[in-house]
Design an enzyme around this catalytic site. Structure first.
Site, PDB file in Angstrom:
ATOM      1  N   SER A 126     -24.601  49.050  65.091  1.00 21.71           N
ATOM      2  CA  SER A 126     -25.877  48.748  64.693  1.00 21.71           C
ATOM      3  C   SER A 126     -26.984  48.572  65.920  1.00 21.71           C
ATOM      4  O   SER A 126     -28.220  48.575  65.517  1.00 21.71           O
ATOM      5  CB  SER A 126     -25.797  47.202  64.269  1.00 21.71           C
ATOM      6  OG  SER A 126     -25.701  46.470  65.420  1.00 21.71           O
ATOM      7  N   HIS A 147     -23.106  51.545  58.889  1.00 20.63           N
ATOM      8  CA  HIS A 147     -22.916  50.586  59.310  1.00 20.63           C
ATOM      9  C   HIS A 147     -22.667  49.222  58.368  1.00 20.63           C
ATOM     10  O   HIS A 147     -23.473  49.066  57.435  1.00 20.63           O
ATOM     11  CB  HIS A 147     -24.448  50.145  60.025  1.00 20.63           C
ATOM     12  CG  HIS A 147     -24.898  48.634  60.454  1.00 20.63           C
ATOM     13  ND1 HIS A 147     -25.804  47.896  60.363  1.00 20.63           N
ATOM     14  CD2 HIS A 147     -23.948  47.817  61.402  1.00 20.63           C
ATOM     15  CE1 HIS A 147     -25.514  46.716  60.981  1.00 20.63           C
ATOM     16  NE2 HIS A 147     -24.469  46.566  61.421  1.00 20.63           N
ATOM     17  N   GLU A 159     -25.210  50.191  55.564  1.00 19.96           N
ATOM     18  CA  GLU A 159     -26.397  50.888  55.996  1.00 19.96           C
ATOM     19  C   GLU A 159     -26.171  52.425  56.609  1.00 19.96           C
ATOM     20  O   GLU A 159     -25.082  52.528  57.304  1.00 19.96           O
ATOM     21  CB  GLU A 159     -27.362  50.338  56.918  1.00 19.96           C
ATOM     22  CG  GLU A 159     -28.013  49.076  56.484  1.00 19.96           C
ATOM     23  CD  GLU A 159     -28.719  48.239  57.561  1.00 19.96           C
ATOM     24  OE1 GLU A 159     -29.633  47.746  57.301  1.00 19.96           O
ATOM     25  OE2 GLU A 159     -28.186  48.168  58.620  1.00 19.96           O
ATOM     26  N   ASN A 198     -30.507  43.924  60.077  1.00 20.28           N
ATOM     27  CA  ASN A 198     -30.489  43.029  61.325  1.00 20.28           C
ATOM     28  C   ASN A 198     -31.758  42.990  61.924  1.00 20.28           C
ATOM     29  O   ASN A 198     -31.945  41.956  62.497  1.00 20.28           O
ATOM     30  CB  ASN A 198     -29.638  44.076  62.533  1.00 20.28           C
ATOM     31  CG  ASN A 198     -28.188  43.780  62.422  1.00 20.28           C
ATOM     32  OD1 ASN A 198     -27.770  43.004  61.602  1.00 20.28           O
ATOM     33  ND2 ASN A 198     -27.536  44.248  63.099  1.00 20.28           N
TER      34      ASN A 198
HETATM   35  N1  3HC Z   1     -13.107  37.789  56.530  1.00 23.22           N
HETATM   36  C1  3HC Z   1     -12.775  38.201  55.284  1.00 23.22           C
HETATM   37  N2  3HC Z   1     -13.041  37.289  54.393  1.00 23.22           N
HETATM   38  C2  3HC Z   1     -13.497  36.272  54.490  1.00 23.22           C
HETATM   39  C3  3HC Z   1     -13.885  35.713  55.649  1.00 23.22           C
HETATM   40  C4  3HC Z   1     -13.663  36.715  56.808  1.00 23.22           C
HETATM   41  N3  3HC Z   1     -13.831  36.266  57.927  1.00 23.22           N
HETATM   42  N4  3HC Z   1     -14.467  34.564  55.607  1.00 23.22           N
HETATM   43  C5  3HC Z   1     -14.507  34.223  54.383  1.00 23.22           C
HETATM   44  N5  3HC Z   1     -14.022  35.221  53.686  1.00 23.22           N
HETATM   45  C6  3HC Z   1     -13.846  35.604  52.009  1.00 23.22           C
HETATM   46  C7  3HC Z   1     -12.657  34.834  51.696  1.00 23.22           C
HETATM   47  O1  3HC Z   1     -12.145  35.829  50.708  1.00 23.22           O
HETATM   48  C8  3HC Z   1     -12.983  33.551  50.933  1.00 23.22           C
HETATM   49  O2  3HC Z   1     -12.488  33.341  49.930  1.00 23.22           O
HETATM   50  P1  3HC Z   1     -10.916  32.811  49.905  1.00 23.22           P
HETATM   51  O3  3HC Z   1     -10.746  31.769  50.901  1.00 23.22           O
HETATM   52  O4  3HC Z   1     -10.645  32.046  48.675  1.00 23.22           O
HETATM   53  O5  3HC Z   1      -9.969  34.012  50.338  1.00 23.22           O
HETATM   54  C9  3HC Z   1     -14.655  33.873  50.721  1.00 23.22           C
HETATM   55  O6  3HC Z   1     -15.101  34.828  51.570  1.00 23.22           O
HETATM   56  C10 3HC Z   1     -15.376  32.499  50.696  1.00 23.22           C
HETATM   57  O7  3HC Z   1     -15.209  31.969  51.953  1.00 23.22           O
HETATM   58  P2  3HC Z   1     -15.381  30.531  52.224  1.00 23.22           P
HETATM   59  O8  3HC Z   1     -15.322  29.655  51.128  1.00 23.22           O
HETATM   60  O9  3HC Z   1     -14.671  29.890  53.538  1.00 23.22           O
HETATM   61  O10 3HC Z   1     -16.909  30.575  52.665  1.00 23.22           O
HETATM   62  P3  3HC Z   1     -18.095  30.678  52.127  1.00 23.22           P
HETATM   63  O11 3HC Z   1     -18.327  30.667  50.738  1.00 23.22           O
HETATM   64  O12 3HC Z   1     -19.301  30.341  52.948  1.00 23.22           O
HETATM   65  O13 3HC Z   1     -18.361  32.327  52.272  1.00 23.22           O
HETATM   66  C11 3HC Z   1     -18.993  34.222  53.639  1.00 23.22           C
HETATM   67  C12 3HC Z   1     -17.914  33.151  53.433  1.00 23.22           C
HETATM   68  C13 3HC Z   1     -18.751  35.204  52.583  1.00 23.22           C
HETATM   69  C14 3HC Z   1     -18.934  34.675  55.256  1.00 23.22           C
HETATM   70  C15 3HC Z   1     -20.325  33.454  53.713  1.00 23.22           C
HETATM   71  O14 3HC Z   1     -20.729  32.437  54.004  1.00 23.22           O
HETATM   72  C16 3HC Z   1     -21.540  34.620  53.676  1.00 23.22           C
HETATM   73  O15 3HC Z   1     -21.997  35.603  52.866  1.00 23.22           O
HETATM   74  N6  3HC Z   1     -22.090  34.459  55.059  1.00 23.22           N
HETATM   75  C17 3HC Z   1     -23.129  35.316  55.499  1.00 23.22           C
HETATM   76  C18 3HC Z   1     -22.550  36.337  56.173  1.00 23.22           C
HETATM   77  C19 3HC Z   1     -23.710  37.451  56.848  1.00 23.22           C
HETATM   78  O16 3HC Z   1     -24.845  37.071  56.757  1.00 23.22           O
HETATM   79  N7  3HC Z   1     -22.945  38.549  57.089  1.00 23.22           N
HETATM   80  C20 3HC Z   1     -24.026  39.415  58.012  1.00 23.22           C
HETATM   81  C21 3HC Z   1     -24.059  39.163  59.279  1.00 23.22           C
HETATM   82  S1  3HC Z   1     -24.607  40.430  60.095  1.00 23.22           S
HETATM   83  C22 3HC Z   1     -23.851  41.698  60.708  1.00 23.22           C
HETATM   84  O17 3HC Z   1     -22.692  41.862  60.177  1.00 23.22           O
HETATM   85  C23 3HC Z   1     -24.479  42.644  61.400  1.00 23.22           C
HETATM   86  C24 3HC Z   1     -23.604  43.376  62.480  1.00 23.22           C
HETATM   87  O18 3HC Z   1     -24.265  44.389  62.952  1.00 23.22           O
HETATM   88  C25 3HC Z   1     -23.214  42.197  63.591  1.00 23.22           C
END
Ligand code: 3HC
Length: 299
Positions: A126, A147, A159, A198
């Site tokens: 990214s 991405h 992306e 981002n």
């Molecule tokens: N890996 C894989 N799957 C995951 C996970 C992980 N680390 N964490 C959670 N999950 C999945 C699981 O399937 C889980 O369900 P399960 O436990 O029944 O199997 C489901 O997501 C829901 O998880 P939780 O109940 O523990 O928690 P949430 O409802 O809060 O969901 C989340 C977790 C999907 C991570 C949600 O909080 C979310 O969408 N967060 C925002 C993430 C975000 O903004 N990402 C973008 C980041 S920026 C980026 O990536 C850019 C890069 O360049 C760095």
């Protein structure tokens, strides 16, 4: 040599078995592709294999898929330290190694040498636009960014970013592959640092850090505001712990080194955690503290 049409993409190589690379590999295997995940560290590969198997067990438990579907997807996924062997049949490469330009340039030079001529070389970066690695290859028209977002198994957005030398056929194949692996492509017509998501996220996170550092509210309450006022699934500090404080630090350093603008430097509270090695969930402590199972225990 022409780029492969989407129907001719069968074998995918993912370079790097960190949280992103390993989950990207499984996403592709779940969509029916034969996938090799390569890493220089066999320890990382073992850890990735174990974590992905655990994720699939969870999917079966939750009846998101049958045991047979899970086993078939895992059987399409191989883990290896041997880059040359994994690259020789690859039709599409997704590079998800460390965010260091010199390492990526050397990797792209090598991939250009050891993959078939038709292979598209995409980077999950990214922070490093593909034009900065494309000129290390003899196939700049077949290089672009693809991405993914963390966690890659869950987040739908990918992306696809073209650089000035990327061919239309490469973009078409990359967008088509994104759809085949059940993700939602967002196409950027030109490179811009941080791409779309981002840039928006960093603006939000920087404001959140300023509010915290100026003692307006605790980081926990700022997270609560983002979740309960704005409907975000996680607050910016929780998200930094998920994606890694090292990433938050490095992304800002890269931006600062390129702009020279002091405002772009990683802020004090990020640097402190980075220097202490409190990098988020992966080290058990970042903004919050986590137990062995990754469950948040404080504050
Ligand atoms: N890996 C894989 N799957 C995951 C996970 C992980 N680390 N964490 C959670 N999950 C999945 C699981 O399937 C889980 O369900 P399960 O436990 O029944 O199997 C489901 O997501 C829901 O998880 P939780 O109940 O523990 O928690 P949430 O409802 O809060 O969901 C989340 C977790 C999907 C991570 C949600 O909080 C979310 O969408 N967060 C925002 C993430 C975000 O903004 N990402 C973008 C980041 S920026 C980026 O990536 C850019 C890069 O360049 C760095």
């Amino acid at each position: 040599m022409a780029e492969p049409e989407i129907e001719n993409i069968k074998n995918i190589l993912v370079v790097g078995a960190g949280a992103m690379g390993s989950q990207i590999g499984l996403v592709c295997a779940m969509a029916g592709y034969a996938v090799a995940v390569q890493d220089i560290s066999s320890e990382m590969l073992e850890k990735a294999q174990k974590q992905l198997a655990g994720r699939m067990d969870r999917n079966v438990e939750k009846e998101r898929m049958t045991r047979q579907e899970a086993d078939e997807a895992l059987a399409r996924l191989t883990f290896t330290t041997d880059l040359e062997d994994a690259a020789k049949d690859a039709d599409f490469v997704i590079e998800a190694a460390v965010e260091k330009l010199d390492i990526k340039r050397e990797l792209f030079r090598k991939l250009d040498e050891i993959t078939p001529d038709h292979t598209i070389l995409a980077t999950n970066s990214s922070t490093i636009e593909s034009s900065r690695v494309a000129d290390a290859t003899d196939r700049p028209d077949r290089v672009c960014n693809m991405h993914f977002f963390n966690p890659a198994l869950v987040m739908k957005c990918v992306e696809v970013v073209r650089n000035p030398g990327t061919s239309d056929a490469t973009i078409e194949a990359t967008v088509a592959l994104t759809e085949k692996i059940n993700k939602s492509p967002v196409l950027l017509n030109r490179e811009i640092p941080g791409f779309v998501a981002n840039r928006i996220l960093h603006a939000l996170a920087n404001e959140a850090i300023s509010l915290y550092e100026n003692d307006v509210a605790s980081f926990k309450d700022i997270d609560t505001a983002c979740r309960t006022a704005l409907g975000h699934p996680m607050g910016p500090f929780e998200l930094m712990d998920l994606t890694g404080i090292d990433i938050a630090h490095d992304v800002r350093m890269v931006k600062y080194e390129r702009s020279g603008d002091e405002n772009d430097r990683p802020k004090r509270s990020i640097v402190e955690r980075y220097e202490r090695g409190d990098l988020g969930r992966k080290t058990g402590k970042g903004w919050y503290t986590y137990d062995e199972a990754g469950k948040r225990v404080s504050p």
